[in-house]
Scaffold this motif. Structure first.
Motif, PDB file in Angstrom:
ATOM      1  N   LYS A 310       0.771  -1.182  -0.118  1.00 43.32           N
ATOM      2  CA  LYS A 310      -0.100   0.024  -0.066  1.00 43.32           C
ATOM      3  C   LYS A 310       0.872   1.004  -0.021  1.00 43.32           C
ATOM      4  O   LYS A 310       1.453   1.529   1.121  1.00 43.32           O
ATOM      5  CB  LYS A 310      -0.845   0.027   1.280  1.00 43.32           C
ATOM      6  N   ALA A 315      -4.691   6.424   2.808  1.00 45.31           N
ATOM      7  CA  ALA A 315      -6.071   5.453   2.240  1.00 45.31           C
ATOM      8  C   ALA A 315      -5.877   4.007   3.120  1.00 45.31           C
ATOM      9  O   ALA A 315      -7.247   3.696   3.312  1.00 45.31           O
ATOM     10  CB  ALA A 315      -5.734   5.180   0.792  1.00 45.31           C
ATOM     11  N   LEU A 316      -4.820   3.810   3.412  1.00 44.67           N
ATOM     12  CA  LEU A 316      -4.849   2.186   4.175  1.00 44.67           C
ATOM     13  C   LEU A 316      -5.410   2.451   5.530  1.00 44.67           C
ATOM     14  O   LEU A 316      -6.269   1.600   6.162  1.00 44.67           O
ATOM     15  CB  LEU A 316      -3.327   1.909   4.358  1.00 44.67           C
ATOM     16  N   GLU A 319      -9.237   2.859   5.141  1.00 43.06           N
ATOM     17  CA  GLU A 319      -9.981   1.414   4.844  1.00 43.06           C
ATOM     18  C   GLU A 319     -10.047   0.582   6.326  1.00 43.06           C
ATOM     19  O   GLU A 319     -10.931   0.038   6.564  1.00 43.06           O
ATOM     20  CB  GLU A 319      -8.835   0.699   3.977  1.00 43.06           C
ATOM     21  N   THR A 320      -8.884   0.971   7.228  1.00 44.24           N
ATOM     22  CA  THR A 320      -8.770   0.091   8.249  1.00 44.24           C
ATOM     23  C   THR A 320      -9.928   0.757   9.127  1.00 44.24           C
ATOM     24  O   THR A 320     -10.447   0.005  10.109  1.00 44.24           O
ATOM     25  CB  THR A 320      -7.352   0.085   8.878  1.00 44.24           C
ATOM     26  N   ARG A 322     -12.650   2.102   8.477  1.00 44.17           N
ATOM     27  CA  ARG A 322     -14.087   1.853   8.226  1.00 44.17           C
ATOM     28  C   ARG A 322     -14.124   0.435   8.653  1.00 44.17           C
ATOM     29  O   ARG A 322     -15.393  -0.029   8.841  1.00 44.17           O
ATOM     30  CB  ARG A 322     -14.244   1.740   6.527  1.00 44.17           C
ATOM     31  N   ALA A 323     -13.232  -0.488   8.756  1.00 41.94           N
ATOM     32  CA  ALA A 323     -13.393  -1.697   8.982  1.00 41.94           C
ATOM     33  C   ALA A 323     -13.706  -2.105  10.479  1.00 41.94           C
ATOM     34  O   ALA A 323     -13.623  -3.258  11.045  1.00 41.94           O
ATOM     35  CB  ALA A 323     -12.403  -2.836   8.331  1.00 41.94           C
ATOM     36  N   GLU A 362      -6.646  -5.230   6.579  1.00 36.17           N
ATOM     37  CA  GLU A 362      -7.033  -3.990   7.567  1.00 36.17           C
ATOM     38  C   GLU A 362      -6.912  -4.422   9.197  1.00 36.17           C
ATOM     39  O   GLU A 362      -6.812  -3.774  10.126  1.00 36.17           O
ATOM     40  CB  GLU A 362      -8.577  -3.693   7.447  1.00 36.17           C
TER      41      GLU A 362
END
Length: 485
Positions: A310, A315-316, A319-320, A322-323, A362
């Motif tokens: 990544k 952005a990583l 994403e993490t 959101r999860a 994530e």
């Protein structure tokens, strides 16, 4: 206006600060670390200087900055590194960095030879400090050590290039493990044990003292006024504290950069070598601090991003986040570069535990964020044994940019995390404050105030309870795998 330069491990950061303590401009230039052998970590002083030039010249081109109005320069930098210069002021070898673990045998020998070194210098000898590195060089590269005429800390090489002066500050001198920290002067006993003479050491000054003046050649190249003051500055730990206003007894903050520090200011010298807490001189006179020094911080996140392919860390993290549903099922020991506090173990390794076929990127990323946070929670207990800690902790450094990470950290520590104006600039802003003090002679209390709080992140109590249980597992995992390192 004042120019602050911070020589970090992963980058050089520079800021211009005005008389109202506003950061008018900031710039950075990247650095890379060479690891030619196991446990080794080195950088070229020439690369440092090239990065300083890049960052400063980028600032010079910033619109709205009256460059000629800069009246002093302050320096900050990564601590504990060893720089050797010859008679002509040329580096004799790459600098050996703070996270270099090669001198573990020499550190053990120094502790045996000087059983009171922890009380004198503020912490027992560990491989990352300059003192055991000198013994390593005497054993493995004696011809290099014999040619050394100047022993410096990293930021002090930048000072030499700016002014021609050989000087350091009390904080960085403490970090060399060559200082009698209570007396705030070089320790003849430790220096002698390391096989060097006092004549190769720089002048040890208070951080707000004038260490030299900008040379005509450098001023002409940078477009600055020749002869402006260059402050002694401070090692990055103390410079970050000056930036955060952590200068009075009990003030605390965390610097989350490539490496990490948990810092508490004191008005007296209070060594706690039994806890591997570093008790060093502050960047201001008549002040000291206690610090848990961790070798792994935001650098672990950069490592994880590279491992996962990544390139966009922001952005990583998004994403993490959101999860996120709670603590990651994966547990991470973040000891990629070994660890200093609380283990003093250069052989420690990073560990991902609990992987299954359903583990996601994530979950791994979150485990890395949590591993760094849990390592800070691990040392918090040791700091609390030496003195009270506040319930609200300022955080600065690159890691503070992630509000998601700060929410995890607040819950892992069970303390409110404070973000301040200029928190991302950290030590560079502190260096600019020290530059101002050197130029004006003002009372430090008038300048080193706590910056405006931009955000308070309180712990989530349910998450804090969950991380309390994870901390028990975190410590147990280290104990279980340490024989394998």
């Amino acid at each position: 206006m004042y120019l602050g330069i911070d020589l970090g491990t992963s980058s050089v950061k520079a800021v211009v600060v005005d008389g109202a303590q506003r950061i008018l401009a900031a710039a950075a230039a990247p650095l890379s670390v060479s690891r030619p052998r196991a446990l080794w970590s080195e950088q070229s002083p020439g690369d440092w200087w090239a990065a300083v030039e890049l960052a400063v010249l980028e600032l010079r081109g910033t619109a709205g900055v009256a460059w000629s109005a800069i009246s002093a320069i302050g320096l900050s930098g990564q601590m504990h590194g060893l720089v050797l210069l010859d008679e002509a002021g040329l580096p004799l070898r790459p600098a050996i960095l703070h996270n270099d673990g090669r001198a573990f045998a020499e550190a053990e020998a120094l502790n045996r030879q000087l059983p009171d070194i922890g009380a004198i210098a503020g912490v027992p000898a560990m491989p990352g400090f300059a003192a055991p590195k000198l013994l390593w060089l005497a054993r493995h590269e004696p011809e290099v050590l014999a040619r050394a005429r100047h022993v410096l800390l990293p930021k002090d090489y930048v000072r030499f290039r700016l002014t021609g002066a050989f000087a350091t500050d009390m904080c960085d001198a403490s970090g060399a493990l060559l200082l009698d920290t209570g007396k705030r002067q070089w320790s003849p006993e430790i220096v002698r044990a390391c096989g060097i003479g006092m004549d190769v050491l720089p002048a040890a000054l208070e951080g707000n003292a004038v260490s030299g003046t900008l040379s005509k050649q450098r001023a002409a190249h940078w477009g600055l006024v020749p002869g402006i003051s260059v402050a002694a500055g401070a090692g990055d730990a103390a410079a970050g504290a000056v930036a955060s206003g952590a200068v009075n007894a009990g003030d605390a903050f965390i610097s989350l950069g490539t490496a990490t520090q948990y810092f508490v200011a004191r008005t007296e010298y209070r060594p706690a070598p039994q806890h591997l807490i570093h008790s060093f001189c502050h960047g201001l006179p008549n002040r000291w601090f206690q610090m848990a020094a961790l070798l792994n911080g935001a650098g672990a996140l950069a490592w994880a991003a590279g491992l996962l392919g990544k390139s966009d860390i922001g952005a990583l993290l998004a994403e993490t986040e959101r999860a996120f549903t709670g603590p990651s099922p994966v547990l991470f020991l973040p000891y990629l570069s070994g660890e200093r506090t609380p283990h003093n173990n250069p052989h420690a390794k990073g560990v991902l535990f609990g992987l299954t076929p359903s583990t996601t990127p994530e979950q791994v990323t979150q485990a890395v964020l949590e591993g760094v946070a849990l390592s800070l929670a691990d040392v918090q207990g040791s700091l609390e044994e030496t003195g009270a800690l506040p319930d609200r902790i300022a955080v600065n450094g690159g890691g503070s940019r992630s509000r998601f990470w700060m929410r995890i950290l607040a819950s892992a520590l069970n303390k409110t995390v404070l973000l301040q104006d200029g928190s991302e600039s950290g030590p560079a802003f502190g260096a600019a404050r020290l530059a101002r003090l050197a130029a004006t002679g003002e009372d430090p209390a008038a300048v080193c105030s706590k910056p405006r709080i931009t955000e308070e992140i309180a712990p989530d109590q349910a998450l804090a309870d969950a991380y309390g249980q994870r901390l028990t597992h975190f410590r147990a995992l280290y104990r279980a795998v340490v024989p394998l390192f």
